[in-house]
Design an enzyme around this catalytic site. Structure first.
Site, PDB file in Angstrom:
ATOM      1  N   ARG A 234      61.544  56.657  76.499  1.00 41.06           N
ATOM      2  CA  ARG A 234      60.639  57.778  76.273  1.00 41.06           C
ATOM      3  C   ARG A 234      61.183  59.023  76.966  1.00 41.06           C
ATOM      4  NH1 ARG A 234      59.058  56.054  72.474  1.00 41.06           N
ATOM      5  NH2 ARG A 234      57.065  55.154  71.882  1.00 41.06           N
ATOM      6  N   GLU A 263      60.734  66.823  71.136  1.00 43.42           N
ATOM      7  CA  GLU A 263      61.448  66.376  69.931  1.00 43.42           C
ATOM      8  C   GLU A 263      60.825  67.026  68.700  1.00 43.42           C
ATOM      9  OE1 GLU A 263      61.531  62.105  69.880  1.00 43.42           O
ATOM     10  OE2 GLU A 263      62.734  61.979  71.693  1.00 43.42           O
ATOM     11  N   HIS A 281      66.697  59.962  68.631  1.00 45.36           N
ATOM     12  CA  HIS A 281      65.635  58.952  68.670  1.00 45.36           C
ATOM     13  C   HIS A 281      65.883  57.853  67.631  1.00 45.36           C
ATOM     14  CE1 HIS A 281      61.239  58.486  70.146  1.00 45.36           C
ATOM     15  NE2 HIS A 281      61.758  57.309  69.886  1.00 45.36           N
TER      16      HIS A 281
END
Length: 528
Positions: A234, A263, A281
């Protein structure tokens, strides 16, 4: 009427087929999650919402979701769901914690190798025709110490892969037991020791207030010179500015970063740092993982909407599809016992004790306790539900105790709920007979047998002749029709209880008339 599910993010077509094959009406709008206004307009008509990360389930969206019963997140992280608000509204929030565990773990291992051998930079250089063989001196992984922060589903897989690579593995996880650590073959250590000993540090923990910024300048100062840091968990676990400074100084030899504080990360302080490998990601981005989580979330949501089975819920005890039908009458009994006690409780609630005896003690008592707490607190907090009740009890400091034991009395199944208030303890007990109907079998230690109806009168009185006749006459004169009449007493001439089911709610005038009768000590109208 068939339940309705909305899929507002891109999900595998197979998931759509699962809903349809299970008899659920499904609407597939893969780009709807990006349009919060249109989503808010539509959400009110659906029982279920299946999402990935694009849809943001905010408190404002949940205000519009009048029929919503379940949110299914295809993946692990539920950062995009307001779980506390969903809990208050009684909406179950599910995720799929195992569907992409292997994929994410493999990505962390891949990032470790990419950083240790500077593979991305070497690739760019070689394809540019430079052949800078001496520039890209790598680090061997074998016999190095791998520090795993968070040893749950993903972290334990990373640990196993590390052991397979002949690495020593140390792990920090407050919930990792000594036995589980031995089973995994890892050494359980405190966080500072992990920082001090690890050659490679990889994070596999959710982002909470306790884990936010867990790797900052102070933590990096405790690490070995030349440590490698991997974050595929994370954004927010690492202070990005501090990591950048450590990469620039050489304190950190390299880092693999798959997740960022903001993000999509199109401009980040880390970009351009030496020996930094970044990916957008991609932790769960394999075709296998995408398919797995989509299928899992569809099956879980369908099971809940059709059978009441609860799997991988963040705010509700799990209930398997097999146990759901058997559990239903006991959940009804538990809620009725809670409601009975809650409607009679007038002073501050300090604790609740639930005793499960016989076959019911082997059932899913966490789910039954949630039902009991719902019934208990609803008279005081009208919007409480089986999802929110345990959380509300914790918030209010109400101690909840469960006791389970084998059958000791005449009943094969037996649930007793005891309420502890500032003034006293009161209990009510019940069972489920073979007809599947719940019955109250004891109130305040007095044995009786009563099926609870929609409208009830609860009367406590002295056990003296003539009382039942006077009560019946008083109700009859008020035009109140009696459906069932149930009696119990502690001793001859002692305290007695009368539970009367009536066809309509009792008015205040009726309650006053009953309360005025000789021998009556208390009268209350109850509703179930």
């Amino acid at each position: 009427m068939a339940p309705k599910v909305l899929i507002s993010d891109k999900l595998s077509p197979t998931a759509v087929d699962i809903f349809k094959n299970r008899g659920i009406e499904v609407t597939y709008e893969p780009d709807l999650g990006k349009d919060k206004d249109k989503l808010a307009e539509m959400i009110g008509q659906f029982d279920g919402l299946a999402i990935r990360s694009a849809t943001k389930v905010t408190d404002k969206l949940l205000e519009k979701a009048d029929n919503l019963k379940v949110i299914g997140r295809a993946g692990i992280g539920v950062d995009n769901v307001d779980v506390p608000t969903a809990t208050k509204k009684g909406v179950i929030v599910m995720n799929t914690p195992f569907g992409n565990s292997i994929t994410t773990a493999e990505h962390a291992i891949a990032m470790m190798f990419a950083v240790a051998r500077q593979i991305p930079a070497a690739d760019v250089s070689t394809q540019a025709g430079k052949w800078e063989k001496n520039k890209f001196m790598g680090t061997e992984i074998t016999s190095k110490t791998l520090g795993v922060i968070g040893c749950g589903n993903i972290g334990s897989i990373v640990a196993a892969r590390g052991i397979g690579l002949s690495m020593r593995v140390v792990a920090f996880d407050p919930f990792l037991s000594v036995d589980r650590a031995l089973e995994l073959g890892v050494e359980k250590v405190e966080l500072d020791e992990l920082f001090r000993r690890a050659d490679v540090i990889t994070m596999h923990t959710p982002l909470t207030e306790k884990t936010r910024n867990i790797v900052d300048a102070a933590a990096i100062a405790k690490m070995k010179d030349g440590v490698i840091i991997i974050n595929c968990a994370r954004g927010g676990l690492v202070v990005e500015e501090d990591l950048r400074a450590a990469l620039d100084s050489g304190k950190v030899a390299g880092a693999g970063v798959d997740v960022f504080v903001e993000e999509p990360a199109k401009d980040n302080v880390l970009f351009g740092a030496p020996n930094l490998v970044c990916t957008p990601h991609l932790g769960a981005a394999t075709s296998e993982a995408q398919e797995n989580v989509a299928l899992q979330v569809a099956e879980q949501m369908a099971d809940y909407l059709l059978t009441g089975a609860v799997t991988n819920a963040l705010n509700m005890p799990s209930i398997s599809a097999e146990e759901a039908p058997r559990l239903t009458p006991f959940a009804k009994l538990a809620e009725q016992l809670g409601s009975f006690a809650g409607q009679l409780t007038e002073s501050g609630l300090k604790g609740v004790r639930l005793e499960y005896e016989g076959d019911v003690a082997e059932m899913n008592t966490r789910a039954l306790t949630s039902a009991a707490l719902t019934g208990l607190m609803r008279p005081l907090l009208q919007d409480v539900n089986a999802v929110s009740a345990p959380a509300i009890a914790r918030e209010r400091g109400i101690n909840v105790e469960e006791v389970r034991r084998e059958q000791r009395g005449a009943y094969e199944n037996y649930i007793r709920l005891t309420v502890i208030t500032e003034r006293q303890e009161r209990s009510v007990a019940g069972t489920v007979f073979t007809d599947g109907k719940p019955r109250v079998i004891q109130v305040k230690g007095i044995n009786m047998e009563a099926e609870l109806g929609t409208h009830m009168l609860y009367v406590t009185n002295e056990d003296k002749p003539g009382f039942i006749g006077r009560l019946g006459t008083t109700l009859g004169e008020a035009g109140v029709n009696i459906a069932t009449f149930n009696l119990g007493r502690d001793t001859r001439g002692g305290e007695a209880i009368c539970l009367v089911e009536i066809d309509e709610p009792a008015s205040q005038d009726v309650l006053k008339a009953v309360n005025a009768l000789p021998l009556v000590t208390q009268v209350k109208a109850l509703a179930f």
